[in-house]
Motif scaffolding. Structure first.
Motif, PDB file in Angstrom:
ATOM      1  N   GLU A  68       0.854  -0.950   0.364  1.00 36.25           N
ATOM      2  CA  GLU A  68      -0.153  -0.138  -0.286  1.00 36.25           C
ATOM      3  C   GLU A  68       0.692   1.172  -0.319  1.00 36.25           C
ATOM      4  O   GLU A  68       0.274   2.756  -0.442  1.00 36.25           O
ATOM      5  CB  GLU A  68      -0.845   0.287   1.174  1.00 36.25           C
ATOM      6  CG  GLU A  68      -1.820   1.533   1.142  1.00 36.25           C
ATOM      7  CD  GLU A  68      -2.939   1.355   2.305  1.00 36.25           C
ATOM      8  OE1 GLU A  68      -3.859   2.478   1.895  1.00 36.25           O
ATOM      9  OE2 GLU A  68      -2.281   0.450   3.664  1.00 36.25           O
TER      10      GLU A  68
ATOM     11  N   ASP B 216       3.552  -2.316  -8.086  1.00 34.87           N
ATOM     12  CA  ASP B 216       2.558  -1.722  -7.461  1.00 34.87           C
ATOM     13  C   ASP B 216       2.534  -0.169  -7.480  1.00 34.87           C
ATOM     14  O   ASP B 216       1.922   0.286  -7.483  1.00 34.87           O
ATOM     15  CB  ASP B 216       3.369  -1.660  -5.651  1.00 34.87           C
ATOM     16  CG  ASP B 216       2.848  -3.394  -5.449  1.00 34.87           C
ATOM     17  OD1 ASP B 216       2.189  -3.822  -5.307  1.00 34.87           O
ATOM     18  OD2 ASP B 216       4.315  -3.500  -4.300  1.00 34.87           O
TER      19      ASP B 216
ATOM     20  N   ARG C 225      -4.441   9.396   2.210  1.00 36.68           N
ATOM     21  CA  ARG C 225      -4.477   8.206   2.089  1.00 36.68           C
ATOM     22  C   ARG C 225      -2.731   8.660   2.531  1.00 36.68           C
ATOM     23  O   ARG C 225      -2.209   7.988   3.431  1.00 36.68           O
ATOM     24  CB  ARG C 225      -4.182   7.295   1.305  1.00 36.68           C
ATOM     25  CG  ARG C 225      -6.465   6.657   0.801  1.00 36.68           C
ATOM     26  CD  ARG C 225      -6.344   6.160  -0.273  1.00 36.68           C
ATOM     27  NE  ARG C 225      -4.962   4.857  -0.374  1.00 36.68           N
ATOM     28  CZ  ARG C 225      -5.307   3.512  -1.707  1.00 36.68           C
ATOM     29  NH1 ARG C 225      -5.533   4.137  -2.400  1.00 36.68           N
ATOM     30  NH2 ARG C 225      -4.410   2.513  -0.555  1.00 36.68           N
TER      31      ARG C 225
END
Length: 446
Positions: free
Chosen positions: A100, A136, A436
């Motif tokens: 993430e 990613d 985020r």
């Protein structure tokens, strides 16, 4: 995809072979490529973008970055450290990253680049903690819409074997080579107009073995992909090379197969005359990172000497933990200013700085289909609004882009698709991504 017609630009800075600058001109885009450049162009049914009061340039090209570092800007322990101390401060933080963190930080870094006029960027990802993988960042770039050259970096020599990184962040060399094969086979696209091309990029001479450098070079040539690493970044780097290998970085690179048109090195601040001649002779490229070099006190790279010798030079923002920004137009300005402070006010002009930021970077990355506005080239374009306060009162629109701004693009097109529209990223919900990112940074600080 419908045609797009950019109309009535005050100036189009083509960076074509004749370096033409066209006044009050148009650009027609069809199927992701430039179909026509000229005056009074017509295209029935085309989407029109009015560019009055604007300069249009090729999209800027970023040849060196560490996108994951946008999560570690202005870290207190690294703010005033030289390269090696800076790395030792940050390694333990980066060791806590996962997929993430890699994805979100890449989105933030790519959006920041897009707003600064960048359409094509490389990235050097050399650590893979907690299940992180190169894809990613590839998925992040696909959502943003930038043309992307990710490199599968690596570190294999930890502290216990005399390297700089902690052992927890290094990988075994067989695992590294196997994953290099995996990502090239899965994601590399060698076709003209490719949106993703993968390179191989062992991190640096002080974090990998000579065997891995040599094996990566052999693998890259077998797969037909490019090679990238850090080289000759500062005095510590030179001292390490002399003490450990008995040669300067340029000789080290040549001995291991790391020179040639398929190789580009980041920084090269401390190259000497023989190394510059070696790079010119072999077609080896350089990613010049002026703001990072200033931030870490590394020195002023001999860009004027490199250019005069015929070395391919592009620009890089470097990682956002060592810059700590990601504005490629700011790098172009800093490039010009540093050569002037070192060699005099006539050492580099604004147009040459802009050329390095566009066509120069495309040449370094092996993209002859990008970096210029000419028929048949990819439609990667930056539209700069010169009607604002930054450029108010300018006498030369092209020079104004470097001397005074704007530093933020009005519109950005990649493969003919708008990534930035009216000064805002058009492809993702950027405020949500920033939210985020802020939350992830907060967790890392605890």
């Amino acid at each position: 995809m419908a045609d797009t017609l950019i109309r009535q630009a005050d100036v189009i800075v083509t960076m074509d072979d004749d370096r033409r600058e066209l006044q009050r001109a148009d650009i027609l885009i069809r199927d992701g490529a430039i179909a026509a450049v000229g005056h009074g162009l017509q295209a029935s049914g085309a989407e029109e973008i009015l560019a009055q009061g604007c300069a249009v340039t090729p999209g800027l090209v970023n040849t060196h970055h560490h996108l994951y570092q946008t999560l570690t800007r202005a870290v207190p322990g690294g703010q005033d450290a030289l390269l090696f101390g800076w790395l030792k401060t940050l390694y333990p933080i980066w060791a806590r990253f996962g997929p993430e963190e890699m994805f979100v930080s890449a989105q933030v870094g790519l959006a920041e680049l897009a707003l600064s006029g960048c359409t094509l960027t490389s990235d050097h990802l050399y650590l893979y903690p907690n299940g992180s993988r190169l894809e990613d960042t590839i998925h992040a770039a696909a959502e943003i819409g930038l043309r992307f050259h990710p490199t599968r970096g690596a570190m294999s020599i930890g502290e216990s074997l005399g390297g700089l990184p902690p052992d927890s962040l290094v990988e075994t060399e067989p695992a590294i080579l196997n994953d290099m094969i995996r990502v090239v086979d899965a994601f590399h696209d060698a076709r003209p107009g490719a949106m993703v091309r993968v390179g191989l990029a062992p991190c640096s001479p002080f974090s990998v073995s000579r065997d891995l450098m040599r094996d990566a070079a052999l693998l890259a040539r077998d797969k037909g992909v490019m090679l990238h690493t850090h080289l000759a970044e500062n005095d510590e780097d030179i001292a390490y090379s002399l003490a450990r290998f008995g040669v300067r970085p340029g000789q080290y690179a040549e001995d291991l197969g790391w020179t040639g048109a398929d190789v580009w090195h980041a920084h090269c601040v401390k190259l000497d005359g023989q190394e510059i001649d070696l790079f010119a002779r072999t077609g080896t490229g350089v990613a010049h990172c002026p703001c990072s070099n200033c931030r870490l006190g590394s020195g002023i790279a001999p860009v004027r000497a490199m250019r005069d010798a015929g070395v391919k030079v592009g620009l890089g923002v470097d990682g956002s933990a060592s810059n700590d920004a990601g504005n490629l137009m700011a790098e172009a300005r800093q490039t010009m200013l540093l050569q002037r402070v070192s060699l005099g006010a006539d050492a580099m002009g604004a147009r040459e700085a802009l050329e390095i930021a566009t066509r120069g970077g495309a040449q370094v990355l092996g993209r002859d289909d990008c970096g210029q506005i000419a028929v048949g080239k990819r439609a990667d374009l930056a539209i700069w609004d010169l009607s604002g306060i930054e450029a108010a009162g300018h006498w030369d629109a092209v020079a104004a882009l470097i001397f005074c701004g704007p530093m933020r693009v009005r519109d950005l097109l990649v493969e003919g698709r708008r990534v930035v529209a009216s000064g805002q990223v058009a492809t993702i919900d950027l405020p949500r991504v920033i939210e985020r990112q802020t939350a992830l940074a907060g967790k890392l600080r605890k």
